[in-house]
Design a protein around this motif. Structure first.
Motif, PDB file in Angstrom:
ATOM      1  N   ALA A   1      -0.176  -3.372  -4.508  1.00 59.89           N
ATOM      2  CA  ALA A   1      -1.276  -2.799  -3.725  1.00 59.89           C
ATOM      3  C   ALA A   1      -1.788  -3.799  -2.705  1.00 59.89           C
ATOM      4  CB  ALA A   1      -2.412  -2.352  -4.637  1.00 59.89           C
ATOM      5  N   LEU A   2      -1.730  -5.075  -3.039  1.00 58.60           N
ATOM      6  CA  LEU A   2      -2.169  -6.098  -2.087  1.00 58.60           C
ATOM      7  C   LEU A   2      -1.200  -6.180  -0.915  1.00 58.60           C
ATOM      8  CD1 LEU A   2      -3.992  -8.578  -1.376  1.00 58.60           C
ATOM      9  CD2 LEU A   2      -2.278  -9.962  -2.532  1.00 58.60           C
ATOM     10  N   ILE A   3       0.099  -6.169  -1.244  1.00 61.22           N
ATOM     11  CA  ILE A   3       1.102  -6.328  -0.194  1.00 61.22           C
ATOM     12  C   ILE A   3       1.209  -5.068   0.655  1.00 61.22           C
ATOM     13  CG2 ILE A   3       3.529  -6.807   0.267  1.00 61.22           C
ATOM     14  CD1 ILE A   3       3.603  -8.280  -2.407  1.00 61.22           C
ATOM     15  N   THR A   4       1.201  -3.900   0.001  1.00 58.20           N
ATOM     16  CA  THR A   4       1.322  -2.647   0.762  1.00 58.20           C
ATOM     17  C   THR A   4      -0.016  -1.917   0.698  1.00 58.20           C
ATOM     18  OG1 THR A   4       2.153  -1.392  -1.135  1.00 58.20           O
ATOM     19  CG2 THR A   4       3.767  -2.508   0.232  1.00 58.20           C
ATOM     20  N   ASN A   5      -0.087  -0.821  -0.064  1.00 54.18           N
ATOM     21  CA  ASN A   5      -1.364  -0.148  -0.269  1.00 54.18           C
ATOM     22  C   ASN A   5      -1.308   0.576  -1.609  1.00 54.18           C
ATOM     23  OD1 ASN A   5      -0.349   2.663   0.110  1.00 54.18           O
ATOM     24  ND2 ASN A   5       0.082   1.897   2.154  1.00 54.18           N
TER      25      ASN A   5
END
Lengths: 293, 434
Positions: free
Chosen positions: A258-262
């Motif tokens: 979630a941090l890297i993408t969403n």
């Protein structure tokens, strides 16, 4: 990808929190599935009942939140015990039938709750010091999330103690390994199953007491958590340790993804990872018993 | 003849082939079956979710619809006929919406459907509504960018909804904003609009995040917000997720004073469901608030809350829009019956009659509104409210005049939505644009 090391550290901490939510959601199911082999489709509704128990006790009796948590364990455990005695125990050797029967139970519980409490959303009140944020330098996590992590650790320790340090635990493990053999040594297998089912249901009740404060209390709130619980149990293989490792991995991965993408794409990635994992290891991380499955 | 299995199959195959031409339904726009008889009840579909993740606002839509229908029937119905609602629970499942919409049109032969709260469900049933040339009253906000000949919308479009909210927030709290929304079409399109207002107001977009519909884990999003440090948050999170969002927002140590959430969805029902302390201090843009001070609204609030339908204890922008849609329907039906006679009223003629229907301030709790004669959306007055400690709202800003609905405001190249279809700049007309 552009994010700081602090953001990454925070997401690792948050991953621990997500993991604890997954673990608490899955704990009761792990016990019921790992021991009795019952695929309990009503697990989400046990969680929902836990949340409603807290709501009812707070609203109508005025019991403080911390006392509501053990109360939810007792109430939902008792409901689980009654359901086991009246329905599940006739179906132990028929896994498909238990699946259908517990699904039916879940519908009954949803509608019963709706008829009793109405279908408008409720909420669970928590002490105000849990509604704050705990910060250490740039790192932070909500107090209530920390509380859930502590509860997860406490529950895991308690379940481990019951399973590995008590007579009841020895009986449970004996029945899990070989029911007929255990019975021939004088263990009342039916009773062991009843209490195990009640224990699992009670733990789901505790989960509900926690999630009711994080989320919204609705008759249908269980549906979301039952997916998380099954993901964890299936990936973990049905053993307590398996569920712990699986929830840790899922929680951390979800937070990092979630941090890297969403958040949306993170869920997708999690499902892909689990599907690939189960393709190569269908029995899960740690299989509780090779006999039944 | 002995009925063997093979014979039976063969015969039924032949029968099927013969019967086929007569039951074949061409893709014409002929209305399907909905005919009215004088004095007989007028059937309408009420298609909302009573269970699942969308039940939070949609159950109240059903209840207020029943309230409005009772009120209309008690006052003599429509040209002497009572309205008979066919109430459906769509279970927050988009496939159930389309299945039930079909059932309402084909089996129950309703003349109109009132339903849907999300654009996803509306888009799920519109093909069916259009195919049978029925009529959908869509009683809530949506993004626009649609031009069908089968919808009437009584809620605000994206161009009406956030137009005042974004400049107001930038002016009062600062330029930096973070967008959070549910992951489907309405939040994404709303945010496209909001970006334009934001640019005009000189604001700066720090991030944009979407959460799966119905999901309740906001930890990662809140971490990103903490990292970005915006001045305020613009939210298009809907349903149960919205409540989880507000609760976790406060539990993560954010405060409405320092970083308010400006929402297009968090109304009285949501603040009541999350606990007022979690909603207090945040903002909502809507054409209706329970706290509006006018005699019609006071009558509506008191009447609804004391009726058997008012058990949830609040009125809400979504409910006022749903309530209004029933009265738009009534006015249009009366006009269609006067123009064509009861037996000749079709869904298409009801839609035609909706053009320009004006709800006076005596009927509409949000004040006078009217249906646009070209695109069949509603002229209304957007308002901004701030949630108080008890979960009710105080109105902090109100547009000076009615704002026109413009479904293609950010897609001017696509053309202009007129009653006959989407008219492109080159003059070509496309119908059924969804």
């Amino acid at each position: 990808m552009d994010f700081s090391s602090i953001a990454f550290a925070n997401s690792l901490i948050l991953g621990l929190s997500i993991a604890s939510i997954f673990f608490v959601a899955a704990l009761g199911l792990t016990i019921i599935y790992g021991t009795a082999g019952v695929i309990n489709m009503a697990h989400g509704e046990f969680i929902m009942l836990g949340a409603y128990t807290v709501y009812a006790l707070q609203t109508f009796v005025g019991i403080p939140y911390f006392l509501c948590i053990p109360a939810a364990f007792v109430v939902v455990g008792a409901i689980g015990f009654a359901i086991e005695k009246s329905l599940i125990r006739y179906l132990y050797d028929r896994p498909l039938d238990t699946l259908l029967a517990t699904w039916g139970v879940s519908l009954v519980l949803i509608q019963g709750t709706r008829l009793t409490f109405g279908s408008d959303p409720k909420y669970v009140e928590i002490p105000s010091f849990l509604s704050t944020n705990v910060e250490a330098g740039a790192l932070s996590l909500g107090a209530f999330r920390i509380f859930i992590i502590l509860m997860a650790l406490g529950l895991a320790a308690a379940v481990w103690y019951i399973f590995y340090k008590t007579d009841f635990g020895i009986k449970i493990r004996a029945v899990t390994q070989n029911r007929e053999m255990a019975a021939s040594f004088g263990i009342n297998a039916g009773q062991v199953y009843s209490f195990t089912f009640a224990l699992g249901a009670g733990l789901a009740g505790v989960a509900g007491a926690l999630f009711g404060a994080l989320n919204i209390v609705l008759p249908t709130m269980g549906a979301g958590y039952v997916v998380e619980a099954f993901l964890t149990v299936v990936t973990g293989g049905g053993a307590l340790m398996g569920s712990a490792i699986a929830s840790f991995a899922i929680g951390e991965l979800q937070s990092i993804f979630a941090l890297i993408t969403n958040s949306t794409f993170a869920q997708f990635l999690i499902f892909v990872v689990i599907v690939i994992f189960l393709r190569f290891r269908p029995q899960g991380l740690i299989s509780a018993s090779g006999k039944r499955r | 003849m002995k009925l063997s299995r093979r014979n039976f199959l063969k015969n039924s195959a032949v029968a099927g082939a013969l019967a086929a031409p007569s039951i074949w339904i061409p893709q014409s726009r002929a209305a399907w079956g909905a005919t009215l008889t004088k004095g007989e009840p007028i059937k309408v579909g009420v298609l909302f979710s009573l269970t699942g993740g969308l039940a939070v606002p949609e159950e109240d839509s059903t209840l207020v619809m029943q309230y409005a229908i009772d009120e209309i029937n008690a006052a003599g119905g429509i040209a002497g006929s009572p309205i008979e609602p066919v109430i459906i629970d769509a279970k927050s499942d988009f496939s159930v919406y389309s299945e039930k919409a079909r059932e309402l049109i084909l089996r129950d032969k309703v003349i109109s459907i009132f339903g849907c709260y999300t654009s996803a469900s509306r888009k799920a049933i519109l093909p069916i509504v259009m195919q049978r040339d029925n009529l959908l009253f869509y009683p809530t906000c949506y993004e626009g960018a649609e031009c069908t000949q089968n919808t009437v919308c009584t809620g605000p479009l994206a161009n009406q909804h956030s137009k005042d909210l974004i400049p107001y927030m930038v002016e009062n709290f600062g330029k930096k904003v973070f967008f959070v929304g549910s992951n489907y079409v309405w939040p994404k399109e709303s945010n496209k609009n909001a970006k334009i207002w934001l640019e005009n107001a000189g604001g700066e977009l720090l991030g944009e995040e979407y959460i799966p519909l119905g999901d309740s884990e906001f930890g990662p999003v809140l971490n990103k917000i903490r990292e970005a440090q915006p001045d305020f948050i613009f939210s298009t999170v809907v349903g149960a997720s919205d409540i989880a969002f507000h609760r976790q927002f406060k539990q993560a140590g954010f405060s409405a004073e320092d970083m308010p959430i400006a929402s297009l969805t968090t109304g009285e029902i949501e603040t009541k469901a999350m606990g007022a302390e979690f909603g207090a201090g945040h903002f909502l843009s809507a054409p209706y608030f329970q706290a509006l001070e006018n005699p019609t609204n006071e009558k509506f609030v008191e009447g609804f809350l004391s009726s058997p339908y008012g058990k949830n204890g609040a009125t809400h922008y979504n409910m006022a829009e749903t309530y209004n849609s029933a009265y738009v329907f009534k006015a249009a039906m009366e006009k269609a019956i006067a123009d064509h006679g009861v037996e000749e009223v079709t869904s298409a003629r009801v839609r035609e009659a909706c053009a320009g229907v004006k709800l006076s301030a005596d009927i509409s709790p949000e004040g006078e509104t009217w249906v646009d004669g070209d695109n069949f959306n509603t002229w209304l007055v957007p308002k901004i409210g701030r949630c108080k400690a008890d979960g009710s709202f105080e109105i902090v800003k109100q547009a000076d005049e009615h704002v026109a609905p413009d479904p293609f405001s950010i897609y001017a190249d696509a053309g202009k939505c007129m009653s006959n279809g989407l008219v492109a700049p080159d003059g070509s007309v496309r119908v059924d644009v969804i």
